[in-house]
Scaffold this motif. Structure first.
Motif, short mmCIF file in Angstrom:
data_model
loop_
_atom_site.label_atom_id
_atom_site.label_comp_id
_atom_site.label_asym_id
_atom_site.label_seq_id
_atom_site.Cartn_x
_atom_site.Cartn_y
_atom_site.Cartn_z
N ARG A 132 8.04 -0.30 -5.42
CA ARG A 132 7.03 -1.20 -4.87
C ARG A 132 7.64 -2.24 -3.92
N TRP A 159 8.24 -0.61 -0.55
CA TRP A 159 7.08 0.01 0.08
C TRP A 159 6.43 -0.95 1.06
N LEU A 174 1.05 -0.04 3.53
CA LEU A 174 0.20 1.14 3.68
C LEU A 174 0.08 1.86 2.35
N GLY A 175 -0.91 1.47 1.56
CA GLY A 175 -1.35 2.21 0.38
C GLY A 175 -0.31 2.62 -0.62
N ASP A 211 0.82 4.15 -3.67
CA ASP A 211 0.15 5.06 -4.59
C ASP A 211 0.90 5.03 -5.93
N PRO A 230 -0.36 9.17 3.77
CA PRO A 230 -1.25 8.91 4.91
C PRO A 230 -0.62 9.17 6.28
#
Length: 283
Positions: free
Chosen positions: A169, A172, A175-176, A178, A268
């Protein structure tokens, strides 16, 4: 999609392939501490679906590949380069497209410079020039996040999975994230690893033999098709790192992904990234 143990460069590595061996081979190299789980199986299948024979593998000290005592790796960075070259020889018939993430991108750079005959093309993702001169450091936010991380009980699966999710995390981008996909992968990483502490050996291994090399200058001799893919929100290697790599390699294309951090391309972006890598790695 079957894992196998393969002997290369004097060690045993765990490898998984996707697609038709008659297609152009594409070797996917993880970053430091990364196993084959760096690359989602669906991502590998998407690349196979556009005509690539995809090879992903566990680096030394990750997954089911050879491991060493914690804090005492019996290898250095150049051995990891040799491992990748060996896999190209075994699965690519001596030449293959190479896609590397972070440290895997550094391995790809060394392969293109020192083993040019093995590399048909390059996709360098979330990476940096080896021994960069003057490029922005990792962000203050990432440094702060590192400072707040504590080791879990490595024998507690749930605690380790949570630790791996948190580690993903903080790298990241916006953008989303997951969490479900990341958590499932973290569980597989735990289950496939005899001792996850050995992944830290990548941080203490010998980086190179001899003096530091001016990789930006050496990259000017790379002549294979190259795409540099970099997240605009990369907290470890700000986007200037990717731009420097792309500028150094003649004819290289730079693809900047908005909202993406220091990570393998998230789902994505696959509609853009998969054809971009496939085009660059035609070989």
């Amino acid at each position: 999609m079957t894992e196998q143990m393969v002997g290369v460069n004097g060690v045993e590595l765990c490898v998984e392939t996707f697609g038709d061996p008659a297609d152009s081979a594409l070797l996917l190299i993880p970053g430091a501490g990364g196993s084959m789980e760096t690359w989602e199986a669906d991502f590998c299948l998407a690349l196979a679906g556009v005509g690539r024979f995809v090879i992903r593998y566990d680096l030394r000290d990750t997954g089911r590949s050879v491991s060493y005592p914690v804090g005492a790796p019996g290898y250095g960075f150049l051995d990891l380069v040799g491992d990748a070259v060996g896999l190209v020889e075994v699965f690519g018939g001596g030449r293959a497209g190479v896609a590397g993430l972070s440290m895997g991108g550094a391995i790809g750079q060394y392969m293109a410079v020192d083993h040019a005959e093995k590399v048909a093309s390059l996709a360098l993702i979330s990476t940096s020039p080896v021994f960069p001169a003057e490029l922005p450091p990792l962000t203050a936010q990432l440094l702060e996040a590192y400072g707040a991380m504590t080791d879990p009980d490595w024998g507690d699966r749930e605690a380790v999975v949570e630790h791996l999710v948190r580690g993903a995390r903080i790298h990241w981008g916006p953008l989303g994230f997951d969490e479900g996909v990341v958590r499932e992968a973290a569980g597989r990483i735990y289950d496939r690893s005899p001792d996850l502490r050995t992944t830290g050996n990548h941080n203490v291994m010998k980086r190179a033999d001899g003096p530091e090399r001016d990789m930006l200058a050496l990259l000017s001799a790379v002549s294979v098709p190259t795409i540099v893919i970099h997240g605009a929100a990369d907290p470890m290697f700000p986007s200037e790192h990717g731009a420097a790599v792309a500028e150094a390699i003649p004819g290289a294309e730079l693809l900047v992904l908005d909202g993406v951090g220091h990570q393998a391309p998230p789902r994505p972006t696959w509609s853009v990234v998969v054809p971009a890598i496939a085009f660059a790695t035609t070989g």
